[in-house]
Scaffold this motif. Structure first.
Motif, PDB file in Angstrom:
ATOM      1  N   LEU A  98       4.291  -7.210  -5.820  1.00  0.00           N
ATOM      2  CA  LEU A  98       4.631  -5.790  -5.834  1.00  0.00           C
ATOM      3  C   LEU A  98       4.678  -5.242  -7.259  1.00  0.00           C
ATOM      4  O   LEU A  98       4.274  -4.102  -7.509  1.00  0.00           O
ATOM      5  N   GLU A  99       5.151  -6.039  -8.203  1.00  0.00           N
ATOM      6  CA  GLU A  99       5.180  -5.595  -9.599  1.00  0.00           C
ATOM      7  C   GLU A  99       3.768  -5.362 -10.128  1.00  0.00           C
ATOM      8  O   GLU A  99       3.475  -4.307 -10.714  1.00  0.00           O
ATOM      9  N   VAL A 100       2.884  -6.329  -9.903  1.00  0.00           N
ATOM     10  CA  VAL A 100       1.513  -6.200 -10.384  1.00  0.00           C
ATOM     11  C   VAL A 100       0.785  -5.096  -9.628  1.00  0.00           C
ATOM     12  O   VAL A 100       0.081  -4.273 -10.222  1.00  0.00           O
ATOM     13  N   GLY A 101       0.948  -5.063  -8.297  1.00  0.00           N
ATOM     14  CA  GLY A 101       0.272  -4.057  -7.497  1.00  0.00           C
ATOM     15  C   GLY A 101       0.659  -2.644  -7.890  1.00  0.00           C
ATOM     16  O   GLY A 101      -0.198  -1.756  -7.994  1.00  0.00           O
ATOM     17  N   GLU A 102       1.945  -2.420  -8.127  1.00  0.00           N
ATOM     18  CA  GLU A 102       2.394  -1.083  -8.517  1.00  0.00           C
ATOM     19  C   GLU A 102       1.829  -0.684  -9.875  1.00  0.00           C
ATOM     20  O   GLU A 102       1.329   0.431 -10.058  1.00  0.00           O
ATOM     21  N   THR A 151      -1.251   2.180 -10.237  1.00  0.00           N
ATOM     22  CA  THR A 151      -0.907   3.398 -10.973  1.00  0.00           C
ATOM     23  C   THR A 151      -1.897   3.645 -12.108  1.00  0.00           C
ATOM     24  O   THR A 151      -2.392   4.765 -12.301  1.00  0.00           O
ATOM     25  N   ILE A 152      -2.211   2.604 -12.863  1.00  0.00           N
ATOM     26  CA  ILE A 152      -3.177   2.725 -13.955  1.00  0.00           C
ATOM     27  C   ILE A 152      -4.531   3.170 -13.412  1.00  0.00           C
ATOM     28  O   ILE A 152      -5.171   4.084 -13.951  1.00  0.00           O
ATOM     29  N   CYS A 153      -4.981   2.517 -12.351  1.00  0.00           N
ATOM     30  CA  CYS A 153      -6.294   2.834 -11.783  1.00  0.00           C
ATOM     31  C   CYS A 153      -6.337   4.248 -11.229  1.00  0.00           C
ATOM     32  O   CYS A 153      -7.339   4.957 -11.386  1.00  0.00           O
ATOM     33  N   ARG A 154      -5.272   4.675 -10.601  1.00  0.00           N
ATOM     34  CA  ARG A 154      -5.219   6.035 -10.062  1.00  0.00           C
ATOM     35  C   ARG A 154      -5.308   7.060 -11.204  1.00  0.00           C
ATOM     36  O   ARG A 154      -6.035   8.055 -11.105  1.00  0.00           O
ATOM     37  N   ASN A 155      -4.606   6.784 -12.295  1.00  0.00           N
ATOM     38  CA  ASN A 155      -4.623   7.713 -13.437  1.00  0.00           C
ATOM     39  C   ASN A 155      -5.989   7.758 -14.122  1.00  0.00           C
ATOM     40  O   ASN A 155      -6.365   8.795 -14.685  1.00  0.00           O
ATOM     41  N   LEU A 156      -6.729   6.656 -14.081  1.00  0.00           N
ATOM     42  CA  LEU A 156      -8.031   6.585 -14.751  1.00  0.00           C
ATOM     43  C   LEU A 156      -9.198   6.826 -13.800  1.00  0.00           C
ATOM     44  O   LEU A 156     -10.351   6.827 -14.228  1.00  0.00           O
ATOM     45  N   LYS A 162      -1.720   1.233  -0.659  1.00  0.00           N
ATOM     46  CA  LYS A 162      -2.881   1.828   0.008  1.00  0.00           C
ATOM     47  C   LYS A 162      -4.199   1.438  -0.665  1.00  0.00           C
ATOM     48  O   LYS A 162      -5.050   2.275  -0.954  1.00  0.00           O
ATOM     49  N   VAL A 163      -4.337   0.122  -0.912  1.00  0.00           N
ATOM     50  CA  VAL A 163      -5.564  -0.411  -1.500  1.00  0.00           C
ATOM     51  C   VAL A 163      -6.035  -1.605  -0.680  1.00  0.00           C
ATOM     52  O   VAL A 163      -5.222  -2.291  -0.043  1.00  0.00           O
ATOM     53  N   PRO A 164      -7.346  -1.883  -0.677  1.00  0.00           N
ATOM     54  CA  PRO A 164      -7.830  -3.085   0.000  1.00  0.00           C
ATOM     55  C   PRO A 164      -7.410  -4.331  -0.755  1.00  0.00           C
ATOM     56  O   PRO A 164      -7.087  -4.267  -1.958  1.00  0.00           O
ATOM     57  N   VAL A 165      -7.399  -5.463  -0.058  1.00  0.00           N
ATOM     58  CA  VAL A 165      -7.001  -6.729  -0.693  1.00  0.00           C
ATOM     59  C   VAL A 165      -8.065  -7.796  -0.466  1.00  0.00           C
ATOM     60  O   VAL A 165      -8.815  -7.756   0.514  1.00  0.00           O
ATOM     61  N   THR A 166      -8.102  -8.743  -1.399  1.00  0.00           N
ATOM     62  CA  THR A 166      -9.036  -9.855  -1.276  1.00  0.00           C
ATOM     63  C   THR A 166      -8.345 -11.171  -1.599  1.00  0.00           C
ATOM     64  O   THR A 166      -7.378 -11.196  -2.376  1.00  0.00           O
ATOM     65  N   THR A 167      -8.829 -12.228  -1.000  1.00  0.00           N
ATOM     66  CA  THR A 167      -8.337 -13.572  -1.266  1.00  0.00           C
ATOM     67  C   THR A 167      -9.474 -14.543  -1.040  1.00  0.00           C
ATOM     68  O   THR A 167     -10.458 -14.221  -0.369  1.00  0.00           O
TER      69      THR A 167
END
Length: 270
Positions: free
Chosen positions: A32-36, A40-45, A86-91
């Motif tokens: 959750l820390e990394v995802g948030e 946020t960075i990606c949304r702003n850019l 609200k982003v897709p995830v991969t593993t």
């Protein structure tokens, strides 16, 4: 394919996309820390974002290395993180019988580089209907990755991506040949640059893989300049205590400045 993945995200369609997160699911708090932070960075850019974490690490050098928090627990935490931001995830998956389980939680199934020629694994991933991201083996050329693409498409799935992550030319280092980005794009699929694993220093006598994280910016900049569609960057708040691949991960606090630079490069070359 990419438009469907990023439905719901606001982003600049001329930008590259980013796959980023910690190497492995260590805890819910870490995800959750990394995802948030990254979302946020990606949304702003205006960068479309895919959250990444391995629910289980099967390809560890030492038998004593951390492998995960439990398969279903790890997958649920991965899915929860994607839903929260609200982003897709991969593993990644390592055997054909993992595909169906992982597909219940992940939007993209990643095939590790060492396994890019495993036909049963590629077909099992394809048959889930999920997007399949195949990492190019350290022993494979870009042009020869057409066979991995063909296997997936022949299994009825045209949602394929390829990832460059360097080639082995010695016992303890990798070299990136950027011609592979151009060659793999000729297969008609999105091509990603793995900016962190390409800087690994494998086969260390300590049993822990080394790395050169100070060169992540160099690898990423060159990849954008040579036409990569996306970037793969593993990141962690404190790589020194990460339970997997800490030696080649980017410190989370350094990500925003790097992405700002890369967005400028992208605008200059498109």
């Amino acid at each position: 394919m990419l438009t469907d993945l990023f439905a719901g995200q606001q982003y600049d369609t001329s930008n590259f996309f980013l796959i980023a997160g910690p190497c492995v699911v260590e805890s819910e708090e870490l995800l959750l820390e990394v995802g948030e932070k990254v979302s946020t960075i990606c949304r702003n850019l205006g960068i479309p974002y895919i959250f990444k974490a391995s629910y289980r690490k099967a390809n560890r050098t030492s038998a004593t290395s951390f492998t995960g928090v439990g398969d279903e627990t790890g997958l649920r935490l991965l899915q929860k993180t994607g839903a929260a931001f609200k982003v897709p995830v991969t593993t990644d998956i390592h055997a054909h019988d993992e595909a169906a389980l992982a597909a219940q939680y992940a939007d993209i199934l990643q095939i590790p580089a060492f396994l890019c020629r495993q036909t049963d694994l590629l077909i099992a991933a394809a048959e889930t209907g999920k997007v399949v991201n195949v990492k190019k083996g350290q022993f494979v050329s870009g042009p020869s990755m057409k066979f991995a693409v063909e296997k997936i498409i022949k299994a009825g799935n045209e949602h394929v991506m390829l990832t460059e992550r360097g080639n082995t030319f010695g016992y303890q280092d990798l070299v990136v040949d950027y011609r592979n980005i151009t060659w793999m794009k000729e297969h008609g699929v999105p091509v990603i640059m793995d900016c962190t694993h390409s800087l690994q220093q494998p086969n260390q006598t300590s049993g822990v893989t080394g790395g050169n994280p100070q060169l992540i910016g160099t690898i990423a900049s060159a990849a954008i300049a040579t036409g990569a569609d996306g970037l793969f960057i593993e990141t962690h708040p404190n790589p020194a205590v990460a339970k997997s691949d800490g030696a080649n991960m980017l410190k989370l606090d350094l990500l925003e400045a790097l992405l700002q630079k890369l967005v400028k490069i992208r605008k200059a070359v498109v």
